[in-house]
Design a protein around this motif. Structure first.
Motif, PDB file in Angstrom:
ATOM      1  N   LEU A 436     -66.447   7.824 -53.175  1.00 33.31           N
ATOM      2  CA  LEU A 436     -65.894   7.783 -54.198  1.00 33.31           C
ATOM      3  C   LEU A 436     -64.189   8.094 -53.989  1.00 33.31           C
ATOM      4  O   LEU A 436     -63.208   7.281 -54.470  1.00 33.31           O
ATOM      5  CB  LEU A 436     -66.170   8.488 -55.446  1.00 33.31           C
ATOM      6  N   ARG A 437     -64.028   9.008 -53.399  1.00 34.43           N
ATOM      7  CA  ARG A 437     -62.904   9.443 -52.982  1.00 34.43           C
ATOM      8  C   ARG A 437     -61.678   8.402 -52.208  1.00 34.43           C
ATOM      9  O   ARG A 437     -60.718   7.881 -52.301  1.00 34.43           O
ATOM     10  CB  ARG A 437     -62.696  10.759 -52.155  1.00 34.43           C
ATOM     11  N   GLU A 438     -62.579   7.827 -51.323  1.00 39.41           N
ATOM     12  CA  GLU A 438     -61.974   6.789 -50.442  1.00 39.41           C
ATOM     13  C   GLU A 438     -61.989   5.545 -51.111  1.00 39.41           C
ATOM     14  O   GLU A 438     -61.046   4.578 -50.830  1.00 39.41           O
ATOM     15  CB  GLU A 438     -62.384   6.433 -49.290  1.00 39.41           C
ATOM     16  N   ASN A 439     -62.820   5.322 -52.011  1.00 39.11           N
ATOM     17  CA  ASN A 439     -62.672   3.980 -53.028  1.00 39.11           C
ATOM     18  C   ASN A 439     -61.519   4.010 -53.892  1.00 39.11           C
ATOM     19  O   ASN A 439     -60.875   3.127 -54.088  1.00 39.11           O
ATOM     20  CB  ASN A 439     -63.860   3.942 -53.746  1.00 39.11           C
ATOM     21  N   ILE A 440     -61.143   5.326 -54.120  1.00 40.86           N
ATOM     22  CA  ILE A 440     -59.959   5.653 -55.040  1.00 40.86           C
ATOM     23  C   ILE A 440     -58.932   5.477 -54.452  1.00 40.86           C
ATOM     24  O   ILE A 440     -57.760   4.691 -54.702  1.00 40.86           O
ATOM     25  CB  ILE A 440     -60.277   6.659 -55.817  1.00 40.86           C
ATOM     26  N   ALA A 454     -55.721  10.566 -61.813  1.00 42.62           N
ATOM     27  CA  ALA A 454     -56.348   9.200 -62.172  1.00 42.62           C
ATOM     28  C   ALA A 454     -57.324   9.262 -62.587  1.00 42.62           C
ATOM     29  O   ALA A 454     -58.046   8.631 -63.487  1.00 42.62           O
ATOM     30  CB  ALA A 454     -56.085   8.532 -60.922  1.00 42.62           C
ATOM     31  N   VAL A 455     -58.247  10.231 -62.003  1.00 45.83           N
ATOM     32  CA  VAL A 455     -59.948  10.266 -62.477  1.00 45.83           C
ATOM     33  C   VAL A 455     -59.855  10.526 -63.816  1.00 45.83           C
ATOM     34  O   VAL A 455     -60.775   9.960 -64.560  1.00 45.83           O
ATOM     35  CB  VAL A 455     -60.502  11.394 -61.389  1.00 45.83           C
ATOM     36  N   GLU A 456     -59.185  11.505 -64.184  1.00 44.66           N
ATOM     37  CA  GLU A 456     -59.380  12.147 -65.653  1.00 44.66           C
ATOM     38  C   GLU A 456     -58.840  10.990 -66.612  1.00 44.66           C
ATOM     39  O   GLU A 456     -59.191  11.017 -67.605  1.00 44.66           O
ATOM     40  CB  GLU A 456     -58.283  13.358 -65.736  1.00 44.66           C
ATOM     41  N   ASP A 457     -57.655  10.269 -66.240  1.00 44.10           N
ATOM     42  CA  ASP A 457     -57.320   9.395 -66.878  1.00 44.10           C
ATOM     43  C   ASP A 457     -57.894   8.021 -67.175  1.00 44.10           C
ATOM     44  O   ASP A 457     -58.091   7.566 -68.360  1.00 44.10           O
ATOM     45  CB  ASP A 457     -55.736   8.801 -66.468  1.00 44.10           C
ATOM     46  N   ALA A 458     -58.625   8.131 -66.130  1.00 45.32           N
ATOM     47  CA  ALA A 458     -59.810   6.807 -66.316  1.00 45.32           C
ATOM     48  C   ALA A 458     -61.248   7.208 -66.989  1.00 45.32           C
ATOM     49  O   ALA A 458     -62.292   6.476 -66.842  1.00 45.32           O
ATOM     50  CB  ALA A 458     -60.162   6.405 -64.809  1.00 45.32           C
ATOM     51  N   ALA A 459     -61.167   8.566 -67.522  1.00 45.46           N
ATOM     52  CA  ALA A 459     -62.263   8.864 -67.983  1.00 45.46           C
ATOM     53  C   ALA A 459     -63.658   9.178 -67.233  1.00 45.46           C
ATOM     54  O   ALA A 459     -64.532   8.866 -67.541  1.00 45.46           O
ATOM     55  CB  ALA A 459     -62.769   8.197 -69.461  1.00 45.46           C
ATOM     56  N   ALA A 461     -63.885  11.749 -64.783  1.00 42.73           N
ATOM     57  CA  ALA A 461     -64.120  12.965 -64.380  1.00 42.73           C
ATOM     58  C   ALA A 461     -65.509  13.562 -64.691  1.00 42.73           C
ATOM     59  O   ALA A 461     -66.032  14.258 -63.919  1.00 42.73           O
ATOM     60  CB  ALA A 461     -62.915  13.845 -64.730  1.00 42.73           C
ATOM     61  N   GLU A 462     -65.931  13.283 -65.937  1.00 43.29           N
ATOM     62  CA  GLU A 462     -67.196  13.660 -66.278  1.00 43.29           C
ATOM     63  C   GLU A 462     -68.317  13.373 -65.255  1.00 43.29           C
ATOM     64  O   GLU A 462     -69.108  14.329 -65.147  1.00 43.29           O
ATOM     65  CB  GLU A 462     -67.327  13.428 -67.894  1.00 43.29           C
ATOM     66  N   TYR A 463     -68.283  12.209 -65.230  1.00 46.06           N
ATOM     67  CA  TYR A 463     -69.654  11.800 -64.363  1.00 46.06           C
ATOM     68  C   TYR A 463     -69.546  12.141 -62.945  1.00 46.06           C
ATOM     69  O   TYR A 463     -70.464  12.224 -62.208  1.00 46.06           O
ATOM     70  CB  TYR A 463     -69.678  10.346 -64.710  1.00 46.06           C
ATOM     71  N   ILE A 464     -68.234  12.054 -62.681  1.00 50.70           N
ATOM     72  CA  ILE A 464     -68.113  12.387 -61.183  1.00 50.70           C
ATOM     73  C   ILE A 464     -68.597  13.824 -60.544  1.00 50.70           C
ATOM     74  O   ILE A 464     -69.033  14.389 -59.769  1.00 50.70           O
ATOM     75  CB  ILE A 464     -66.724  12.116 -60.594  1.00 50.70           C
ATOM     76  N   SER A 465     -67.838  14.809 -61.939  1.00 53.15           N
ATOM     77  CA  SER A 465     -68.234  16.319 -61.727  1.00 53.15           C
ATOM     78  C   SER A 465     -69.641  16.534 -61.694  1.00 53.15           C
ATOM     79  O   SER A 465     -70.233  17.526 -61.238  1.00 53.15           O
ATOM     80  CB  SER A 465     -67.255  17.087 -62.625  1.00 53.15           C
ATOM     81  N   GLY A 470     -69.512  15.168 -55.914  1.00 50.63           N
ATOM     82  CA  GLY A 470     -68.564  14.981 -56.486  1.00 50.63           C
ATOM     83  C   GLY A 470     -67.590  13.553 -56.046  1.00 50.63           C
ATOM     84  O   GLY A 470     -68.576  12.598 -55.703  1.00 50.63           O
ATOM     85  N   LEU A 471     -66.522  13.926 -55.714  1.00 52.75           N
ATOM     86  CA  LEU A 471     -65.815  12.758 -55.061  1.00 52.75           C
ATOM     87  C   LEU A 471     -66.294  12.151 -53.706  1.00 52.75           C
ATOM     88  O   LEU A 471     -65.987  11.030 -53.086  1.00 52.75           O
ATOM     89  CB  LEU A 471     -64.420  13.087 -55.046  1.00 52.75           C
ATOM     90  N   ASP A 472     -66.952  13.086 -52.971  1.00 51.71           N
ATOM     91  CA  ASP A 472     -67.633  12.777 -51.782  1.00 51.71           C
ATOM     92  C   ASP A 472     -68.909  11.970 -51.806  1.00 51.71           C
ATOM     93  O   ASP A 472     -69.562  11.343 -50.825  1.00 51.71           O
ATOM     94  CB  ASP A 472     -67.838  13.968 -50.894  1.00 51.71           C
TER      95      ASP A 472
END
Length: 585
Positions: A436-440, A454-459, A461-465, A470-472
């Protein structure tokens, strides 16, 4: 064929070395039958075992040297072929990435994929075979005939009669090979297209119980390609049985004539044995000529298809300021009386670029946005919403009118300079097989703080956490292991991460619930105020807070203004609002 030679020139030193080694191996191979003949006719009658062992050892060493030289040449040849095909694929990929939207549509995605894969493989096979066969075959052919002429002219005359006949047959048949193999590759395009559609849409196929229907559709294209391949292979295989027949007749004549001449005392028995070996070498060389022309026919057809892409000149050159149009106003983004048509010829057609039929898509579209303002575009499917985005990013060029960014015609920007201004989420955008990190991040030099913001602004953060990695977390191809809403939030994170001057969201929140959609819009308006935002949407709720709203229908603007103004002045917009929001008349 010019394309193949052009790429081979890059490695002419290595290729020359490979061919010289192959030449040495072919020459040493010619000595083996001659040594055998000398042992039988001259050494064996002396009755000296030491000389027999000496010449036998020499023949073994010659055979080992021949084998080792061929191994070295083949290894180097394979490496050279891979280097050439690597360069072809790299250049083809680069060219494909820089095709305009019109040119990309012309070739078609399946055709470009098959050119990148099967066609480039045919070129690789050709380069590999050229280094191996185009040295050995002539040496065996010419050298074998020359040695046999020195050994016995009468027997050699059999070769001199049969060989030209076979070569004429090979040349005559090979002339038909190129168009036949080109047709095979064109049929393969159809197979790739159907396969790609079915694999991408496999869930829809299964959900609608259309597996058997798709199997029949694929079988139709597969049968067409197979029939074309069989036809090409059958035609190119015609010389094979004829050559084998000539080989057998020739061997029979050699044995018969040789036996007669030995009985008459006109030649030695060892000459017959050596001559049979040379005759087989020459006939195998002639068969090699057939294989070379078959390979060349296939490779030439593929190289022509590749070269057609590489030779396509850009139809979107960068204009000089004096050549470009001047905007009528100073707004950051302006569309002025834009008309646009898609070419009417079917994508992938060989006649595409000559097509004159046009399918009108946009009619006299005009609007203007100041820096930091926002525009919502709404309308039924196929009304031209995405086309406006494509023109703004110069994937296509306008037919009439002008598109301007920062007071400049978009045609005056270099592509990279223009596209760096944008953060974009397209319809059915791509999630890559990566974390996910490299996709972003997507190859950009973004620090972790920018990425997380950017993750938080795109709403998202909740599902990634909630994910253990996580982002990996590893996303599957196309984001198959993510839900529709998760994919869209991931893609929006990618668009926001670069803090773009222009943010484009093309129907990018359709899978989000109203609460998440509202949170997303709030974050964009609060944290990305400097970005000029264009949002294509089907929901009125997604765009009603935009500075301007453009209502589209059948390629025309039927309403433009704020939400309140359109409720008063645009019946179509008012109907959409009532249908979606349950508002009263």
């Amino acid at each position: 064929m010019r394309l193949i030679l052009r790429y081979m020139k890059r490695y002419r030193g290595r290729i020359t070395l490979s061919m010289l080694i192959k030449l040495a191996g072919a020459v040493t191979e010619l000595f083996i039958p001659y040594i055998l003949e000398y042992m039988i006719d001259d050494v064996a009658p002396l009755g000296r075992i030491d000389l027999v062992l000496l010449w036998g050892a020499l023949m073994i060493l010659t055979a080992l040297l021949t084998r080792q030289l061929n191994v070295w040449a083949n290894r180097l040849g394979v490496d050279n072929a891979h280097r050439v095909s690597y360069d072809v694929r790299q250049d083809l990929f680069t060219k494909t990435a820089n095709l305009s939207g019109t040119q990309f549509d012309a070739f078609g995605l399946p055709s470009l994929i098959s050119r990148m894969t099967s066609d480039s493989y045919n070129v690789q096979s050709c380069v590999q075979s050229l280094q191996m066969m185009c040295v050995r075959v002539p040496i065996m052919l010419v050298g074998g005939i020359a040695v046999t002429l020195l050994m016995d002219a009468a027997l050699a005359s059999i070769l001199c009669v049969i060989t030209p006949i076979l070569i004429v047959v090979v040349l005559a048949v090979s002339r038909r090979g190129i168009p036949l193999y080109r047709r095979v590759q064109e049929k393969l395009d159809g197979v790739v297209r159907v396969m790609r559609e079915d694999i991408t849409g496999i869930r829809v196929v299964k959900a609608l119980s259309k597996t058997e229907y798709e199997k029949r559709r694929f079988a139709g294209h597969n049968d067409a390609m197979t029939h074309s391949d069989i036809t090409a292979s059958t035609v190119m295989a015609i010389p094979g049985p004829f050559m084998q027949m000539c080989l057998n007749i020739g061997l029979t004549l050699v044995v018969w004539v040789g036996a007669v001449r030995v009985n008459a005392g006109e030649m030695q028995p060892g000459v017959i044995l050596a001559f049979l070996t040379y005759f087989n070498m020459v006939m195998q060389a002639v068969m090699g000529v057939n294989r070379i022309f078959m390979m060349l026919s296939k490779a030439t057809a593929s190289a022509n298809r590749i070269d057609r892409v590489l030779a396509t000149e850009s139809d979107q050159r960068v204009l000089l300021p004096e050549e470009a149009k001047t905007p009528a106003g100073e707004e950051f983004i302006r569309f002025e009386h834009v008309n646009f048509s898609y070419t009417g010829v079917a994508p992938g057609s060989e006649d595409f670029f000559a097509g004159e039929e046009r399918e009108q898509c946009l009619y006299d579209i005009s609007f203007a946005l100041r820096r930091g303002e926002s525009l919502g575009i709404i309308g039924p499917t196929g009304c031209g919403k995405t086309t406006i985005i494509n023109l703004l990013m110069r994937f296509y060029d306008v037919e009439d009118g002008g598109v301007f960014i920062g007071g400049r015609d978009v045609r005056t920007y270099e592509k990279d300079e223009l596209h760096r201004k944008f953060g974009v989420v397209f319809q059915n955008d791509m999630v890559f097989y990566n974390s996910l990190r490299e996709n972003i991040r997507f190859g950009r030099n973004l620090d972790e703080n920018d990425l997380m913001r950017a993750v938080e602004d795109a709403a998202a953060a909740e599902y990634i956490s909630s994910l253990e990695e996580g982002l990996d977390y590893q996303a599957d191809i196309g984001g198959a292991n993510l839900s529709g809403g998760q994919k869209q939030r991931l893609l929006i994170s990618r668009a926001l991460a670069g803090d773009p001057e222009i943010l484009i969201l093309d129907d990018s929140s359709s899978a989000l619930d109203y609460k998440t959609d509202a949170a997303l819009r709030k974050a964009i308006f609060e944290h990305h105020r400097n970005s000029t935002t264009i949002m294509v949407a089907q929901r009125v709720s997604s765009i009603q807070q935009m500075t301007h709203i453009l209502v589209m229908e059948e390629g025309r603007c039927i309403g433009y203004g704020t939400h309140a103004e359109l409720l008063e002045t645009c019946p179509a917009y008012r109907d959409i609002y009532k249908a979606q929001m349950g508002a009263l008349a």
